[in-house]
Design a protein around this motif. Sequence first.
Motif, PDB file in Angstrom:
ATOM      1  N   ARG A 104      -5.079  -6.685  -6.652  1.00 55.30           N
ATOM      2  CA  ARG A 104      -4.458  -6.213  -5.325  1.00 55.30           C
ATOM      3  C   ARG A 104      -3.886  -7.303  -4.523  1.00 55.30           C
ATOM      4  N   THR A 105      -5.035  -8.330  -4.373  1.00 53.77           N
ATOM      5  CA  THR A 105      -4.652  -9.303  -3.461  1.00 53.77           C
ATOM      6  C   THR A 105      -3.634 -10.226  -4.096  1.00 53.77           C
ATOM      7  N   PHE A 106      -3.678 -10.530  -5.601  1.00 52.75           N
ATOM      8  CA  PHE A 106      -2.582 -11.152  -6.259  1.00 52.75           C
ATOM      9  C   PHE A 106      -1.375 -10.556  -6.110  1.00 52.75           C
ATOM     10  N   LEU A 107      -1.031  -9.181  -5.899  1.00 51.51           N
ATOM     11  CA  LEU A 107       0.298  -8.644  -5.543  1.00 51.51           C
ATOM     12  C   LEU A 107       0.626  -8.898  -4.046  1.00 51.51           C
ATOM     13  N   ARG A 108      -0.261  -8.752  -3.282  1.00 53.25           N
ATOM     14  CA  ARG A 108      -0.054  -9.245  -1.853  1.00 53.25           C
ATOM     15  C   ARG A 108       0.339 -10.719  -1.633  1.00 53.25           C
ATOM     16  N   HIS A 109      -0.177 -11.496  -2.471  1.00 54.57           N
ATOM     17  CA  HIS A 109       0.235 -12.892  -2.183  1.00 54.57           C
ATOM     18  C   HIS A 109       1.523 -13.236  -2.903  1.00 54.57           C
ATOM     19  N   ALA A 110       1.787 -12.460  -4.005  1.00 53.23           N
ATOM     20  CA  ALA A 110       3.306 -12.545  -4.727  1.00 53.23           C
ATOM     21  C   ALA A 110       4.223 -12.007  -3.508  1.00 53.23           C
ATOM     22  N   LEU A 111       3.996 -11.012  -3.122  1.00 53.05           N
ATOM     23  CA  LEU A 111       5.107 -10.619  -2.005  1.00 53.05           C
ATOM     24  C   LEU A 111       5.186 -11.425  -0.877  1.00 53.05           C
ATOM     25  N   GLU A 112       4.215 -12.111  -0.169  1.00 54.76           N
ATOM     26  CA  GLU A 112       4.051 -12.836   0.864  1.00 54.76           C
ATOM     27  C   GLU A 112       4.927 -14.091   0.296  1.00 54.76           C
ATOM     28  N   GLU A 113       4.650 -14.749  -0.878  1.00 53.95           N
ATOM     29  CA  GLU A 113       5.361 -15.908  -1.239  1.00 53.95           C
ATOM     30  C   GLU A 113       6.935 -15.702  -1.426  1.00 53.95           C
ATOM     31  N   LEU A 114       7.064 -14.223  -1.864  1.00 53.58           N
ATOM     32  CA  LEU A 114       8.641 -14.099  -2.085  1.00 53.58           C
ATOM     33  C   LEU A 114       9.202 -13.982  -0.510  1.00 53.58           C
ATOM     34  N   ARG A 115       8.568 -13.365   0.312  1.00 55.63           N
ATOM     35  CA  ARG A 115       8.987 -13.305   1.751  1.00 55.63           C
ATOM     36  C   ARG A 115       9.146 -14.538   2.255  1.00 55.63           C
ATOM     37  N   GLU A 116       8.333 -15.434   2.110  1.00 51.39           N
ATOM     38  CA  GLU A 116       8.116 -16.713   2.824  1.00 51.39           C
ATOM     39  C   GLU A 116       9.306 -17.649   2.336  1.00 51.39           C
ATOM     40  N   ARG A 117       9.601 -17.615   0.987  1.00 45.50           N
ATOM     41  CA  ARG A 117      10.594 -18.422   0.195  1.00 45.50           C
ATOM     42  C   ARG A 117      11.757 -18.030   0.341  1.00 45.50           C
ATOM     43  N   THR A 118      12.162 -16.613   0.056  1.00 45.44           N
ATOM     44  CA  THR A 118      13.458 -16.115   0.365  1.00 45.44           C
ATOM     45  C   THR A 118      13.810 -15.106   1.394  1.00 45.44           C
ATOM     46  N   GLY A 119      12.559 -14.878   2.425  1.00 48.36           N
ATOM     47  CA  GLY A 119      12.965 -13.685   3.231  1.00 48.36           C
ATOM     48  C   GLY A 119      13.315 -12.463   2.397  1.00 48.36           C
ATOM     49  N   LEU A 120      12.888 -12.173   1.422  1.00 52.35           N
ATOM     50  CA  LEU A 120      13.106 -11.016   0.862  1.00 52.35           C
ATOM     51  C   LEU A 120      11.941 -10.015   0.671  1.00 52.35           C
ATOM     52  N   GLU A 121      12.371  -8.752   0.731  1.00 53.99           N
ATOM     53  CA  GLU A 121      11.283  -7.573   0.712  1.00 53.99           C
ATOM     54  C   GLU A 121      11.713  -6.975  -0.587  1.00 53.99           C
ATOM     55  N   VAL A 122      10.527  -6.273  -1.294  1.00 50.54           N
ATOM     56  CA  VAL A 122      10.776  -5.431  -2.337  1.00 50.54           C
ATOM     57  C   VAL A 122      10.520  -4.018  -2.155  1.00 50.54           C
ATOM     58  N   THR A 123      11.525  -3.085  -2.430  1.00 54.26           N
ATOM     59  CA  THR A 123      11.258  -1.789  -2.450  1.00 54.26           C
ATOM     60  C   THR A 123      10.987  -1.208  -3.943  1.00 54.26           C
ATOM     61  N   ALA A 124      10.022  -0.656  -4.251  1.00 54.16           N
ATOM     62  CA  ALA A 124      10.001  -0.013  -5.517  1.00 54.16           C
ATOM     63  C   ALA A 124       9.381   1.345  -5.669  1.00 54.16           C
ATOM     64  N   SER A 125       9.478   1.802  -6.985  1.00 46.55           N
ATOM     65  CA  SER A 125       8.925   3.259  -7.390  1.00 46.55           C
ATOM     66  C   SER A 125       8.432   3.164  -8.850  1.00 46.55           C
ATOM     67  N   VAL A 126       7.409   3.883  -9.191  1.00 45.59           N
ATOM     68  CA  VAL A 126       6.811   3.717 -10.526  1.00 45.59           C
ATOM     69  C   VAL A 126       6.742   5.379 -10.943  1.00 45.59           C
ATOM     70  N   GLU A 127       7.671   5.513 -12.149  1.00 49.58           N
ATOM     71  CA  GLU A 127       7.649   6.423 -13.067  1.00 49.58           C
ATOM     72  C   GLU A 127       6.856   6.700 -13.907  1.00 49.58           C
ATOM     73  N   HIS A 128       5.919   7.939 -14.251  1.00 51.53           N
ATOM     74  CA  HIS A 128       5.158   7.913 -14.924  1.00 51.53           C
ATOM     75  C   HIS A 128       5.474   9.274 -16.085  1.00 51.53           C
ATOM     76  N   GLU A 129       5.315   8.736 -17.192  1.00 51.83           N
ATOM     77  CA  GLU A 129       5.355  10.019 -18.344  1.00 51.83           C
ATOM     78  C   GLU A 129       3.851  10.122 -18.956  1.00 51.83           C
ATOM     79  N   PHE A 130       3.541  11.407 -19.066  1.00 53.65           N
ATOM     80  CA  PHE A 130       2.201  11.524 -19.926  1.00 53.65           C
ATOM     81  C   PHE A 130       2.240  13.096 -20.625  1.00 53.65           C
TER      82      PHE A 130
END
Length: 431
Positions: A104-130
């Motif tokens: 989870r920390t690895f994801l937070r850091h990836a999002l922070e780095e994206l924000r710092e280097r590009t100013g971008l924020e990610v919107t996402a949604s995960v679809e599941h089949e079961f």
Amino acid sequence: MDHNAVTFVATCDLAGQVRGRAMPSDDQAGVLRTGTGWVPANLAISSFGAIAPGHVFGSTGDLRLVPDPATGVDIPADGNRPGMRLYLADQTLPDGEPWPCCPRTFLRHALEELRERTGLEVTASVEHEFMLGGLPRSHPFALQRLRDAEPFGSDLVRLLGQAGLEPENWLPEFGDGQFEITVRPSDALTAADRAVLLRELVRDLARRRGLPVTFAPIPDPAGVGNGVHIHLSLRDAAGRPVLHDPARRGGLSALGARFSAGILRHARALTAWTAPSPVSFLRLTPDRWSTGGVFLAERNREALLRICPTSRIGGGDPATQFNLEYRAADATANPWLVLAVLVRAGLEGLTRGYDEPVVWPEDTKESDLAEVAALPRSLEEALAALETDDIVRSWFDPRLLATQLSVKRYELAQLEGLDHEARARKVSDVY
Ligand code: GLU
Ligand code: MG
């Protein structure tokens, strides 16, 4: 005084399993403040229970599981099953410093780095089949199947709504006993948290209703697969969507094409994180509407990255709806790591000047796609691709990378000698 006697604080590991510790709910405020104990070697537990031999953590070391208050959900009492409170946690060092191997920390850091280097924020949604077992045979997408699964379906939609997961669609899917559930888009960390929670809430409710359930990528190699499709879009610092440009091929902006280029370029290594079970690659083959090759295409369900449709019905705005769908993930993967590697790969695409990818148009014929790169044919190949992709390797703490390789190779070893059917059954029993 909380009405739930017990509070569970959990992480999700490399086997995609949710593990943690419970405490009396009376102690909840304290646990939210200080976390609870945890063990580094737990990251090396494989899908089949045993710990991967020769892992890097040994018998020493201690961590804290520090719950994120924003993730708290109540699982309501049901029949004679008491309710409980559940939190997702970050794994930290005993002094509260981030643990670099925490997914989870690895994801937070990836999002922070994206924000710092590009100013971008990610919107996402995960679809599941079961798939649910024990239902009468029924036709693809049939109302009858939806009704046969009642009251499970209505209870599930209500439960996810109460838990704040914002369910969007609940549908009978193509395969026998197969269903799909989608939730509304959110920021990427929330989307990954929701994916972790959703699987547990579905499994918990299905078990209580006596319905066998599996999210396994391919419970039967002769049958249909269960995908986890990741929808991604990007916004600039002012909140404006930036993936859409109606003047360009597929409506994908130049920025979106660069972001996609990173995912396509590193796709073979990414699958070692997004489709990491011994049978995941039986699903990732052509003609299954999973992923038939490493390509980006307009509205094509065989693409690794699909440009999703937009609609103006009811006053819809294509720019805000416009999103990319990564189709080569499944529920044996850790959702935090899946989101993180896609964001990291996209960031490489934005910053390294890779060539613009081809956007295959909607009328592309299958024969035209003969030239596109193939996905790995097996988990062994995906792990080898990960080991030889220096850029992807560089994103990880060496201990996290080594643990992924050893856990996944151990899972392969545990199924050695079994045929596809038996391997698929073993994986299906776990997920
Ligand atoms: N079941 C397909 C998969 O394994 C996806 C079908 C669809 O919803 O397009 O990804
Ligand atoms: Mg589907």
